[in-house]
Scaffold this active site. Sequence first.
Site, PDB file in Angstrom:
ATOM      1  N   SER B  48       0.816  -1.215   0.000  1.00 43.69           N
ATOM      2  CA  SER B  48       0.000   0.000   0.000  1.00 43.69           C
ATOM      3  C   SER B  48       0.852   1.269   0.000  1.00 43.69           C
ATOM      4  O   SER B  48       0.334   2.367  -0.158  1.00 43.69           O
ATOM      5  CB  SER B  48      -0.952   0.002   1.200  1.00 43.69           C
ATOM      6  OG  SER B  48      -0.222   0.080   2.413  1.00 43.69           O
ATOM      7  N   HIS B  49       2.150   1.123   0.202  1.00 45.11           N
ATOM      8  CA  HIS B  49       3.036   2.286   0.136  1.00 45.11           C
ATOM      9  C   HIS B  49       4.153   2.095  -0.885  1.00 45.11           C
ATOM     10  O   HIS B  49       5.171   2.776  -0.826  1.00 45.11           O
ATOM     11  CB  HIS B  49       3.634   2.598   1.513  1.00 45.11           C
ATOM     12  CG  HIS B  49       2.635   3.143   2.470  1.00 45.11           C
ATOM     13  ND1 HIS B  49       1.898   2.341   3.297  1.00 45.11           N
ATOM     14  CD2 HIS B  49       2.208   4.406   2.702  1.00 45.11           C
ATOM     15  CE1 HIS B  49       1.064   3.091   4.011  1.00 45.11           C
ATOM     16  NE2 HIS B  49       1.233   4.337   3.669  1.00 45.11           N
ATOM     17  N   GLU B 189      -5.468   0.766   2.935  1.00 46.60           N
ATOM     18  CA  GLU B 189      -5.965  -0.606   3.117  1.00 46.60           C
ATOM     19  C   GLU B 189      -7.409  -0.731   2.644  1.00 46.60           C
ATOM     20  O   GLU B 189      -7.798  -1.735   2.039  1.00 46.60           O
ATOM     21  CB  GLU B 189      -5.874  -1.013   4.598  1.00 46.60           C
ATOM     22  CG  GLU B 189      -4.448  -1.206   5.096  1.00 46.60           C
ATOM     23  CD  GLU B 189      -4.423  -1.522   6.585  1.00 46.60           C
ATOM     24  OE1 GLU B 189      -4.646  -2.673   6.955  1.00 46.60           O
ATOM     25  OE2 GLU B 189      -4.191  -0.589   7.391  1.00 46.60           O
TER      26      GLU B 189
END
Lengths: 338, 338
Positions: B48-49, B189
Site C-alpha cells: 500500500s506504500h 488498506e
Amino acid sequence: MTQETNTLSIDELSALVVKIFTHAGMSDQQAQATAKVIVSGERDGCKSHGIYRIEGCLRTIAAGKVEPRAEPELTDDRSAVLRVDAKGAFSPAAFALGAPVLAERARELGVATLVINSCTHFSALWPEIETLTDMGLAALAICPSYASVAPHGGKEPLLGTNPLAFGWPRPAKHPYVFDFATSIAARGEIELHRRAGTQIPEGWAMDVNGEPTIDPEEALAGAMLPFGAHKGSAISTMIELLSGVMIGDMTSPEALENLGNTTLSPHHGELIIAFSPEKFSAGRPGNPFDRAETLFDAILGQGARLPSQRRFAMRDKTMREGVTLTSDEMQSLQSFLS
Amino acid sequence: MTQETNTLSIDELSALVVKIFTHAGMSDQQAQATAKVIVSGERDGCKSHGIYRIEGCLRTIAAGKVEPRAEPELTDDRSAVLRVDAKGAFSPAAFALGAPVLAERARELGVATLVINSCTHFSALWPEIETLTDMGLAALAICPSYASVAPHGGKEPLLGTNPLAFGWPRPAKHPYVFDFATSIAARGEIELHRRAGTQIPEGWAMDVNGEPTIDPEEALAGAMLPFGAHKGSAISTMIELLSGVMIGDMTSPEALENLGNTTLSPHHGELIIAFSPEKFSAGRPGNPFDRAETLFDAILGQGARLPSQRRFAMRDKTMREGVTLTSDEMQSLQSFLS
C-alpha cells in the site's frame, strides 16, 4: 459528624492533606507539592487520583521507598534538555522546580524537554500538563510505571500502564488536555473494582496463565492489556524507551524488580516535552490558538466531546461549592493524623 | 513478458520509478527523493506504500495539486525548530534537505524538531524515521492527512488518518520502528479492499449516515473510526494540533477543503522530533542502547513481536533476490512512460 462538616473548601482540603503529609515525615516543600496534585484530583472528581492516593503515599513512606524530605536539584546546561534530580522523592516538587525553566527554554528554542530523574511517581500527569498550558505552551508528558501490562501478543506483565498526557492552551478557557494509561484501563480503576467487589469488563486483563479474566484480583495478579492492540502496545514501548531507557532511569520491569511488589508507588523517571506555538507558527498564516478553536468547534459540533470536559465541569463546581467527602473518607483522613 | 523479467533489483526498480517521475515532469531532485521512498515501500513488501502510490502521484501532478519541480528551502535560526518550506512539492526532497541539519541540532541540544511546511504528502513516515535512526537518533514523526476519520463519539469525517511513527536505533540491527495510522485502518488498506472487491472488517468505518459498514465504497464515502476509541481519537487530535495548527499548516479538514476530494495526495505540513539518546542519558547509569535491547529481548522472549519485523524480513529477502512484480504491475509501470 454531620453532613455539613464533610464539605471542605479547596483550601481547607489542601491544608488537611499537607498536615497529613507533614505528619508522615515529609518536608514542607514535598508536602505542599504533593498535596497540590492530590487535591487537584479530588477537586476534579478524579477519585482514583484524589485522596484515595494518600494511603499509598503513606505506605510508600513507611516502607522506606520514597525520600520524604529530599530537595530536588536542577541541572541546566543551556541545551534543550533540562534535568531535575528528584533524589528519590515524589515527583511534584521536582516538576515544580523545573517547570518555569522549561517554559522559558521552550519559548527561547521552540521546544525543550524536562527530564525528571529518580522520582517516585504516584499520580496523574495532567496537573503538570496544565501548569504548562497555563503558561501558554503545548506539552506532552510520559513516564513508565511498573510491569503490569503484557505487550500485544504476549501474556506476561512487562510494560507499565505508561501514561501519555498532552495539553494545548486555550486562552480564557480550560485547556485541551488528555491523560490516559496506555493500558486499556488504569491500574487504579482495577484497584477500585477490587475494593468495591465488582467485576472488571472483558478485555481488560489476563490471569497469571495468560487467560482472559474479569476478576480484579486475578487481573492484578496477572497482566493488563494495552489499549488499541498492537498500536497501543507500540506506544507503550516507546514510552519505556524515551522516558525510561533514554533518560537513564528505570523501565517498568526494572521499577517492579526494584520495588518488589505493586502495592507501593514505583520509582522511575519522567519526560516532559514543551512546545511554544508562537515560535512554531512564526511567519506562517493564521493564529494557532484561533485555528485550534476552529478544530475544537468542529469536534463539538458533531456531538463528540473534548477530553477532560467532565473533569473541568466538576472543577467549576467544587471551586464554587467545595469538595464533599463521605464520612468514611473523612474518618480515613483523620486516622492518618493519629 | 516472461516471469524472469518481472524480478528487478532495487537499483533497477529505482531507475524505472525515477524515469517515470521525470517523464511526468518532476525535477531530478524531486524524482530521486520521491522514488526512494516508493521503492523502499516496495522493497519492504508494503504494497500500500509501494509502486501502488505512483498512480496517485501522477494524478496529483496532472491535477496541478503538487509542484513537481520546486526546490525546498531550509530556514535555520539556530533554535530547536528547523523549518523546510517544501514549496508545494512532495515531502521527501524537503525531508532529505532538513534531515542532516536536524540530526546535528539534536546532537547539540538533545532534542530538535524539523517542520516541513507546504508539502504534498503521499507515503509512509518510516523511511524518514529510519533515516534518523541510521544516524543514531530516536525520532517521532506526525502529520495530518485529509478529513476522513470521525472523532470518537462523532460521525462525520474531520480528522485525518494522521500517522504516528517512531524509531529507536539498534546498532548493527534493523531499528525498532513503528508507523501506523491513528485510524483503525490506513485509508490505503480500504482502497485495496475496494480494488479487490472484498469487504472490510467490522469496526473500521461508518457510512455517510454514521451507521457501521463493511463496504469499502461506503467506508470511503463515509468516515473511518479512530483506533483505540477515545484514546486514539485524542492522539489524532493532538497530531492535528502539533503538526497542523502549531506549525502553521493545514489541518485535515482544511487539506480536504483545499483539495476538493480524497483521490489526490493531500497538501499539509509535518513535524519530526529527533532525540539524542547519548545526550539524554549522559551522566546516568547504563548504556541506553544496551538497555533497550534488554527490553526488546523481554518482549520477544514472551512470544510477542516487535513492529516492522515482517517488513525487515522482506527487506532482507528483496535486497538479496530483488523485487518481483506481477505482469500487471510491470505493464502498469510501463504505461506511465507512454
